[in-house]
Design an enzyme around this catalytic site. Structure first.
Site, short mmCIF file in Angstrom:
data_model
loop_
_atom_site.label_atom_id
_atom_site.label_comp_id
_atom_site.label_asym_id
_atom_site.label_seq_id
_atom_site.Cartn_x
_atom_site.Cartn_y
_atom_site.Cartn_z
N ASP A 245 0.71 -0.79 0.02
CA ASP A 245 0.18 0.67 -0.21
C ASP A 245 0.92 1.02 -0.11
O ASP A 245 1.58 1.61 -1.14
CB ASP A 245 -1.16 -0.05 1.31
CG ASP A 245 -2.02 1.09 1.02
OD1 ASP A 245 -3.06 0.94 0.34
OD2 ASP A 245 -1.96 2.23 1.34
N TYR A 395 -4.10 11.37 1.13
CA TYR A 395 -3.63 10.71 -0.64
C TYR A 395 -3.96 12.12 -0.76
O TYR A 395 -3.44 11.98 -2.58
CB TYR A 395 -5.35 10.14 -0.67
CG TYR A 395 -5.56 8.88 -0.32
CD1 TYR A 395 -5.11 7.86 -1.27
CD2 TYR A 395 -5.66 8.91 1.29
CE1 TYR A 395 -5.34 6.78 -1.23
CE2 TYR A 395 -4.90 7.05 1.54
CZ TYR A 395 -5.46 6.25 0.53
OH TYR A 395 -5.56 4.56 0.69
N HIS A 452 -4.26 -7.92 0.20
CA HIS A 452 -3.89 -6.63 0.24
C HIS A 452 -3.31 -6.23 1.48
O HIS A 452 -1.74 -6.33 2.05
CB HIS A 452 -4.69 -5.36 -0.13
CG HIS A 452 -3.84 -4.03 0.21
ND1 HIS A 452 -3.91 -3.45 -1.22
CD2 HIS A 452 -4.44 -3.11 1.12
CE1 HIS A 452 -3.02 -2.58 -0.60
NE2 HIS A 452 -3.87 -2.16 0.61
#
Length: 476
Positions: A245, A395, A452
């Site tokens: 990630d 982000y 993930h």
């Protein structure tokens, strides 16, 4: 006349005797410079930063001490949580909706009931404190990390420092099951010849117990620089890196920034959003003539049908990303105020990012891979630190500058690299695509299962792959 010309020809030959070697040296020097510059490894400028409150102090050196840290809780903190859980409101789910509309509220009621009546935060705090925690101030903010050394070092075995970096919506807690496998492999059923690690797991600034940046612009490059400074402060000149990630992006940047400090880079997610002509041809021919474009049968199985797996599935799973990359503070207000909303928002990712088929299950398949204690402990790290908004801002800071997260790919990664490709990862990056960025792939493993959150979900598989990679690098 001939006699008169002799002195001139002598002068001319003398000039030639000087000019020709000088010219040759000049041309040769330029050729050597050109050849060396062609093979010179490009790096990302390390730079510097200040993320503390207000202006950077003009005088005085930053406190570089490493301070022991302990996670604590109080009855007041738990009473506040319980009162908020008691006042939660729910919207009934559509019949047969499972997780197709997001977190199913019927199952959410069960999770909240467990959280309210059975989950023991005091017990989980003791569990979190079982590893040594520390804080140190870097670029104006307090950085939290755990540092776990091996309890026993076999004779003649070198200990390898390994920095492991989490992502969103995870935390340093993701690594609690893999740490004993890496630091004490012999006692946990690993190969006796396995390498031994001392593991450092920091919290990304703005996540958990690392202070949030007070200034705009804190991106993966800033995190990479801070973590290099952290490793340097701990006395490590060379070390291994591991990430998935955002941890993948940060550790990749670290390898691009100071390649001489990075012995090896191990990833369980590869960012590759570039779509050049060669990749387009690869995508078009891959389903029919995979061998022609360097794809294996497993690559084909994981990549096609391309539109379904790489466009529609990604669009379905990335709505949160658009919100967090544009207006994170707005959505974050509700999440920071409501523990139930926070749990739904975070745990939904632990459902479909663990296994895409969990979308069809009424409980999201969450308890088939994790316990509620594990899941809620991760949620509590966000809750008690009020860090959901600052984590979401990461982000915006990255994607607003580089929407495709591809700018750094032009630099390339030249350190030895290992890639563990888990089958349920959000997107698959074949070896032939990865090598366009990672120029020195030492191992590429098609993992048999997992998604993930690899370290959290399949700690033994990931530990084995990290060890396999490091053993190979150490023999180079």
């Amino acid at each position: 006349q001939t006699i008169l010309c002799l002195p001139r020809s002598f002068e001319y030959s003398q000039k030639n005797a000087v000019l020709v070697p000088v010219a040759a040296l000049g041309v040769g020097g330029m050729l050597v410079y050109w050849l060396r510059s062609r093979h010179k490894i490009k790096t990302i400028e390390m730079g510097d930063g200040w993320w503390g409150s207000g202006e950077r102090p003009l005088k005085g050196k930053e406190d570089e001490s490493i301070r022991p840290f302990k996670i604590e809780t109080s009855d007041k903190e738990i009473e506040d949580l319980h009162s908020r859980l008691d006042r939660a409101r729910y919207t009934p789910p559509l019949e047969g909706a499972a997780f197709h509309y997001g977190f199913n509220s019927d199952y959410l009621r069960k999770v909240v009931a467990y959280w309210r009546n059975q989950f023991d935060w005091h017990k989980q705090v003791d569990l979190l404190n079982k590893y040594p925690h520390f804080q140190t101030t870097i670029e104006g903010i307090d950085i939290h990390f755990i540092h776990v050394k091996p309890p026993y070092i076999p004779h003649g075995r070198a200990v390898q420092p390994l920095l492991m970096v989490h992502g969103w919506p995870g935390s340093f807690y993701e690594f609690y099951k893999i740490i004993p496998l890496l630091t004490d492999p012999a006692r946990h059923g690993m190969n006796e010849d396995d390498v031994v690690f001392e593991v450092i797991c920091p919290s990304i600034p703005g996540y958990g117990f690392s202070e949030a940046p007070h200034q705009k612009g804190f991106d993966s490059l800033a995190a990479a620089r801070i973590f290099h400074k952290l490793m340097n402060r701990l006395g490590f000149k060379e070390y291994y890196l591991q990430g998935g990630d955002w941890g993948s992006q940060i550790t990749t940047n670290m390898a691009q920034m100071l390649p001489k400090s990075v012995k090896g880079l191990h990833l369980n997610l590869v960012f590759d959003s570039r779509l050049g002509l060669r990749k387009m041809i690869s995508v078009m021919l891959g389903a029919y003539l995979p061998w022609l474009v360097g794809l294996s049968r497993e690559d084909v199985r994981r990549t096609y049908p391309f539109m379904q797996k790489n466009i529609y599935d990604l669009l379905r799973e990335s709505g949160y990303l658009h919100i967090q990359a544009t207006k994170p503070d707005t959505a974050g207000c509700g999440l920071n105020d409501s523990p139930v909303g926070l749990a739904a928002y975070i745990l939904e990712k632990f459902s479909t990012w663990t296994d895409k088929s969990f979308l069809h299950k009424a409980d999201g398949g969450l308890e088939s891979k994790y316990s509620l204690d594990e899941l809620l402990t991760n949620v509590m790290i966000y809750w008690v630190t009020a860090s959901i908004v600052s984590s979401m801002r990461f982000y915006k800071e990255n994607i607003s500058k580089d929407p495709g997260l591809s700018a750094h790919a032009r630099v390339g990664v030249h350190v030895p690299t290992g890639i563990a490709a888990f089958p349920q990862e959000i997107a698959h990056t074949p070896h032939t695509w990865a090598k366009k960025i990672f120029k020195n792939i030492v191992t590429y493993s098609y993992m048999p299962r997992g998604g993930h959150f690899a370290a959290f979900e399949e700690p033994k598989l990931l530990a084995q792959d990290i060890m396999h990679f490091v053993r190979k690098v150490e023999k180079l």
